[in-house]
Write an enzyme that holds these catalytic residues in place. Structure first.
Site, PDB file in Angstrom:
ATOM      1  N   GLU A  47      33.958  33.810  34.264  1.00 13.52           N
ATOM      2  CA  GLU A  47      34.408  35.065  33.656  1.00 13.52           C
ATOM      3  C   GLU A  47      33.753  35.229  32.291  1.00 13.52           C
ATOM      4  OE1 GLU A  47      38.297  37.020  31.499  1.00 13.52           O
ATOM      5  OE2 GLU A  47      38.637  35.444  32.993  1.00 13.52           O
ATOM      6  N   ARG A  51      33.345  40.626  24.989  1.00 15.78           N
ATOM      7  CA  ARG A  51      33.740  40.519  23.588  1.00 15.78           C
ATOM      8  C   ARG A  51      32.543  40.276  22.676  1.00 15.78           C
ATOM      9  NH1 ARG A  51      38.763  36.262  24.228  1.00 15.78           N
ATOM     10  NH2 ARG A  51      39.707  37.206  26.077  1.00 15.78           N
ATOM     11  N   THR A  74      37.923  41.057  30.115  1.00 22.35           N
ATOM     12  CA  THR A  74      38.303  42.014  29.077  1.00 22.35           C
ATOM     13  C   THR A  74      37.891  43.438  29.454  1.00 22.35           C
ATOM     14  OG1 THR A  74      37.700  40.222  27.537  1.00 22.35           O
ATOM     15  CG2 THR A  74      38.557  42.225  26.571  1.00 22.35           C
ATOM     16  N   LYS A 134      46.368  38.110  37.272  1.00 23.60           N
ATOM     17  CA  LYS A 134      46.288  37.218  36.113  1.00 23.60           C
ATOM     18  C   LYS A 134      47.647  37.226  35.395  1.00 23.60           C
ATOM     19  CE  LYS A 134      43.730  37.241  31.688  1.00 23.60           C
ATOM     20  NZ  LYS A 134      42.559  37.842  31.000  1.00 23.60           N
TER      21      LYS A 134
END
Length: 213
Positions: A47, A51, A74, A134
């Site tokens: 993953e 960011r 994200t 998640k």
């Protein structure tokens, strides 16, 4: 791609290894050797969080690493979903969930691992057809004991807890019936990435890949 189809695809990816590395790539030059070290260590699902300025370029580069399955973390907006899919992401991960994000993933055909923190989140996603999500941020939201309690009234849902998980507490989560895998950043610490110590990262990945309940 329906929510049920997304969950089926996400579950297969989550079942590849007990830990999904959560990665922040600050330099594109690090992308391929980092992915290679993690995959060689036994952690194929990666993953890459959106960011950093080069995150999409990193996903594009990692997508060619043999044996790896690279996703984008994200995801916050439909634009993020489109960009991640265009970069070659095979799955997406979000810290929470919105109707617009769900629609974007359906439209783009990107399997989504949506973020949940409460029973209400889980109930909404079950209603939509998701059964693999998640749990974030895991430790702050009660950790493994909380997820164990989720399993009573909500046994249909499976989880990938992320947030505050490390070698010391990962087994607490992996021992739960409703946990398929955990997400963690400790397998790719920034210090080792910046110094290019890929052998050390491979060792950390190998230790994580051997985790069992």
């Amino acid at each position: 791609m329906t929510p049920a189809e997304q969950s089926a695809a996400s579950r297969k990816i989550c079942e590849l290894a007990p830990i999904v590395p959560v990665i922040v790539v600050k330099e594109v030059a690090h992308a391929v050797p980092l992915a290679t070290a993690l995959v060689k260590g036994g952690l194929p699902a990666l993953e890459v969080t959106l960011r950093s300025d080069c995150a999409l370029e990193a996903i594009r580069a990692m997508a060619d690493v043999e044996g790896g399955v690279v996703g984008a973390g994200t995801l916050l907006t439909p634009a993020d979903v489109k960009a991640a899919k265009a970069a070659g992401a095979k799955f997406g991960v979000s810290p929470g969930i919105t109707d617009n994000l769900i629609k974007a993933c359906a439209d783009e055909g990107l399997p989504l691992l949506p973020g949940t923190a409460t029973p209400s989140d889980v109930m909404k996603l079950l209603e939509l057809g998701y059964d693999m999500v998640k749990f974030f941020p895991a430790e702050t939201n009660g950790g493994a004991p909380a997820l164990k309690n989720f399993g009573g009234p909500l046994p249909q849902m499976s989880f990938c807890p992320t947030g505050g998980i490390n070698m010391g507490n990962a087994r607490d989560y992996l021992s739960l019936k409703n946990v398929v895998c955990c997400g963690g950043s400790w397998v790719a610490p920034d210090k080792l990435v910046q110094t290019g110590d890929w052998a050390a990262i491979e060792t950390l990945a190998r230790e994580a890949a051997a985790l069992t309940a």
